[in-house]
Design an enzyme around this catalytic site. Structure first.
Site, mmCIF file in Angstrom:
data_model
loop_
_atom_site.group_PDB
_atom_site.id
_atom_site.type_symbol
_atom_site.label_atom_id
_atom_site.label_comp_id
_atom_site.label_asym_id
_atom_site.label_seq_id
_atom_site.Cartn_x
_atom_site.Cartn_y
_atom_site.Cartn_z
ATOM 1 N N CYS A 28 35.238 20.618 -23.119
ATOM 2 C CA CYS A 28 35.868 21.374 -21.715
ATOM 3 C C CYS A 28 35.661 19.447 -20.927
ATOM 4 O O CYS A 28 36.319 19.076 -19.875
ATOM 5 C CB CYS A 28 35.271 21.673 -20.130
ATOM 6 S SG CYS A 28 32.621 20.926 -20.868
ATOM 7 N N GLU B 6 32.218 27.513 -14.369
ATOM 8 C CA GLU B 6 32.487 26.442 -15.541
ATOM 9 C C GLU B 6 33.795 26.038 -15.609
ATOM 10 O O GLU B 6 33.452 26.988 -17.048
ATOM 11 C CB GLU B 6 30.961 25.952 -16.036
ATOM 12 C CG GLU B 6 31.361 24.085 -16.641
ATOM 13 C CD GLU B 6 31.773 23.834 -17.396
ATOM 14 O OE1 GLU B 6 31.829 23.209 -18.739
ATOM 15 O OE2 GLU B 6 30.232 24.600 -18.336
#
Length: 467
Positions: free
Chosen positions: A268, A234
């Site tokens: 993120c 990720e």
């Protein structure tokens, strides 16, 4: 290679804690102990593993106030906001526990012939190496840790050197909850030893959350082992928002300012670029700037602060350079820097929030991850141009469309290259949905029932009954 790491408090630039690194020999012992523990852990009934995890969540809840204060000191998020991370951690944990039995249950196949029986079973990989970041250390850990443990894996948990206490809190709570020795071990490691663990033959699953460059290093180290390890990544994001002409402007402004500035933009899935329909561009931008100007940048230990420092002086300097380079290339800043004098001090991790217009896709502030409190806003003529610009990125974690028109939104979903597409919200993870990205935003899945598939492999069982 350094022998230790020291965590620097972002808002004071003073040392907080130091942790020694293990020798390679000691690290081998840790990995072997994990593999040995896994042989016993994997045969423990799921109901028993669930009970330990429930007690773990109770232990974490009982330490909430202490954990919040420690988190603020480690990574700089305001103390008024850090309790929210543990609340989200507990909620995600509860959800993952609630679906574990269904997610890990054998999948039977129909058999016309009574002499045959077939089913698919999910089985653990073995030793899982989880590498988690500093920006949301509890939330990013729970995404993979609980599914990995519930599925029967043992875990080596490597926290960021910025937030070492978070992993230690988790491990301590698990021990109190009755987790057997060596099923979960915290390892503080420099990059060289991270690569060593990735290549170790007894480590069979790796999960990394962090930068694109860090993810590439992990992936390459695993591949270099020659063992075909499973690696979940990720990585970064440059998440776009498209504000259509029919939007509720006041609502969208409030949500998008929060999406761009919460945690000082260090998420993120933070909003890092905004495309606004030309008919409402001026009104939207004015209201957006007015709200940004009300933010209080300051000491994150004070309750009145809603915007803390970024994680380090180095990060602050990188963000400021990205803004400066954009202005030099023709962008215009709309938030006066003198509103946030703390950010003008030398050698500081404080960064003033900024809104930029007259930006385009030749600028790093639009194309590269900023990870800071900066919002570039661009004018678009309609859906077609907005989608083209949203997709003009090497990242694809989330994207959001702000509109009252449900039909128009649904027509855009399949055109947008992103792991998650939101309508009228952003910067949020629903544990019932798969968390995934495309392009440089990563590979693999966490959360939802598919998160359990990520930490297990399918094992087919085919039985012929013979008298």
């Amino acid at each position: 290679m350094a022998n230790s790491q020291t965590t620097i408090i972002p808002h004071t630039q003073q040392p907080l804690v130091t942790r020694d690194y293990p020798s390679r020999e000691r690290l081998d012992d840790i990995i072997v102990a994990s593999a040995t523990a896994q042989e016993h852990w994997k045969v423990l009934a799921l109901k028993d593993r669930l009970e330990i995890c429930r007690r773990f969540l109770d232990e974490m809840k009982s330490s909430a106030d202490i954990i919040a204060g420690e988190l603020t000191m480690q990574m700089g998020r305001p103390i008024s906001q850090t309790p929210g991370e543990l609340k989200g951690f507990l909620a995600r944990g509860d959800y993952l526990l609630s679906i574990a039995e269904d997610a890990l249950r054998d999948v039977p196949l129909p058999n016309e012939d009574p002499n045959f029986r077939r089913f698919i079973r999910r089985v653990p990989y073995g030793v899982a190496f989880l590498i988690v970041p500093w920006n949301y250390p509890f939330l990013t850990t729970v995404n993979s840790l609980l599914p990995a443990l519930l599925a029967g894996n043992t875990v080596l948990l490597k926290p960021s050197p910025q937030t070492p206490l978070t992993a230690e809190r988790i491990a301590s709570a698990f021990l109190t909850a009755g987790l057997p020795r060596d099923v979960l071990q915290v390892v503080h490691l420099p990059p060289q030893l991270v690569k060593y663990v990735c290549g170790h033959p007894k480590v069979t699953y790796i999960s990394f959350t962090g930068s694109v460059s860090g993810g590439r290093d992990v992936d390459q180290a695993a591949a270099a082992s020659g063992d075909f390890k499973v690696v979940g990544l990720e990585l970064g994001g440059k998440d776009p928002a498209y504000v259509r002409a029919d939007v509720n402007i006041d609502y969208a402004v409030g949500e998008l300012v929060d999406g761009a500035l919460f945690n000082s933009g260090q998420s993120c899935c933070a909003i890092e670029r905004i495309y606004v329909h030309e008919s409402i561009y001026e009104d939207f931008t004015r209201k957006f700037v007015d709200l940004v100007k009300t933010y209080k940048l300051g000491d994150p230990t004070q309750n009145g602060t809603n915007l803390g420092p970024v994680v380090s002086v180095q990060s602050a300097e990188r963000i400021k350079k990205q803004v400066k380079d954009a202005i030099s290339a023709g962008a215009r800043s709309l938030v006066p820097e003198d509103l946030f004098p703390l950010a003008a001090q030398p050698n500081t991790a404080f960064v003033a929030p900024q809104v930029l217009v007259n930006v385009d896709h030749t600028m790093d502030v639009v194309m590269e991850e900023t990870f800071g409190p900066v919002a570039p806003i661009m004018k678009v003529s309609g859906d077609e141009e907005a989608v083209q610009l949203m997709n003009d990125s090497k990242y694809g974690l989330t994207a959001s469309v702000w509109t009252k028109d449900q039909e128009a939104f649904e027509a855009l979903v399949d055109k947008i290259d992103a792991g998650t597409v939101f309508q009228n919200r952003c910067d949020y993870l629903d544990p019932g949905l798969a968390w995934t990205g495309v392009k440089h935003s990563g590979r693999g899945v966490s959360l939802s029932k598919y998160g359990f598939d990520q930490v297990t492999r399918a094992k087919s069982v085919h039985i012929k009954i013979v008298a």
